[in-house]
Design an enzyme around this catalytic site. Structure first.
Site: not given
Length: 310
Positions: A225, A273
């Site tokens: 994250r 991502h």
């Protein structure tokens, strides 16, 4: 009576999931209806993606569980209208995808591939990397994904260490926990992989103080994250050479703004991502199993602990 399963995700996901999820639930023997639109008062399960737009769960009077398609639940876990069980996505596809991405980038930095990929300049470089047992890879976060990646790296011979907030015992991994354990783990981490969830306790876990604990020239790989890293502190550590390289897949703002200094930094690799994506063909099996469990009165798998945030 049939159970009603609401599929609440981005519109382009419905064609990808409709037939696969239908087939998966059929195999459980549960009598069901699956659609993208129901009277909220008649919904039993919500198959949910946080970007679907659904935020108010109060009208779902008979709701039994929300089954997330994402591994990360930080954007929903604090929703005051969500009072039923919340299960996050953990399945073979996510584990396999993350293991492949992490292993690939660890090997890239371990072998020094960039020197040869980008150094096509006529120089005959004969430096040879150490063998894997001489390299310590540390994984912060020993959940399902961290354990899978750790076991894969250990199978290649790497000296794998790991840290988690609570004690873990993994035969292939030297495990640490707590504040003192974090310091020990960081001090030996030549390659550091971040696979922690985004919670108040993990925000900026890599800041100037903890980055300074790493060996000089350490590599950071973050498919976890974005908020785990203090960006300014990382840029400073990269600038001083204390951190040798950072391969980053997740960011505080996504997509990463075009003017962000990470894009142009010679010691930073940006990936968009993609470390691990929910695969419909495997995710539907996890969703169907939790629906079966709910109807059989059995405990749901991969329930989120609201106090911990994951």
């Amino acid at each position: 009576m049939s159970v009603n399963v609401l599929f609440s995700a981005h519109a382009d996901r419905w064609p990808q999931y409709r037939d696969l999820l239908t087939s998966a639930i059929i195999t459980t023997g549960v009598d069901f209806n699956l659609a993208t639109d129901f009277d909220p008062a008649e919904v039993d399960y919500v198959v949910y993606a946080p970007n679907s737009g659904l935020r108010d769960f109060a009208p779902f009077a008979r709701l039994k569980a929300v089954l997330s398609l994402w591994a990360g639940v930080e954007s929903i876990v604090g929703n005051p209208t969500l009072t039923v069980p919340l299960a996050r996505m953990v399945d073979h596809g996510l584990q396999q995808g993350m293991t492949e991405w992490v292993t690939g980038h660890v090997l890239r930095h371990h072998l020094g591939m960039d020197r040869h990929i980008t150094g096509q300049d006529g120089i005959w470089r004969t430096d040879v990397p150490p063998l894997a047992p001489s390299r310590t890879v540390c994984i912060l976060g020993l959940g399902e994904l961290g354990q899978a990646a750790g076991k894969a790296l250990a199978s290649l011979g790497f000296n794998v260490t790991g840290w988690s907030r609570t004690p873990k015992s993994i035969p292939e991994v030297t495990c640490f926990d707590g504040a003192s354990g974090l310091q020990t783990a960081l001090e030996g981490a030549e390659i550091l992989v971040l696979l922690l969830p985004d919670t108040p306790a993990t925000t900026n876990i890599l800041d100037a103080k903890t980055l300074a604990k790493l060996p000089r020239g350490a590599v950071i790989i973050n498919p976890g994250r974005g908020p785990l890293i203090d960006d300014d502190a990382l840029l400073a550590a990269l600038g001083s050479g204390h951190v040798g390289h950072a391969t980053l897949d997740v960011f505080r703002t996504e997509p990463l703004p075009p003017d962000h200094p990470y894009w142009s930094h010679k010691r930073v690799t940006v990936t968009p991502h993609i470390a691990s994506e929910t695969r419909p063909e495997t995710a539907v099996l996890a969703i169907a199993e939790n629906i079966r469990r709910g109807e059989a009165g059995e405990p749901f798998l991969h329930l989120v602990d609201r106090t911990l945030g994951y």
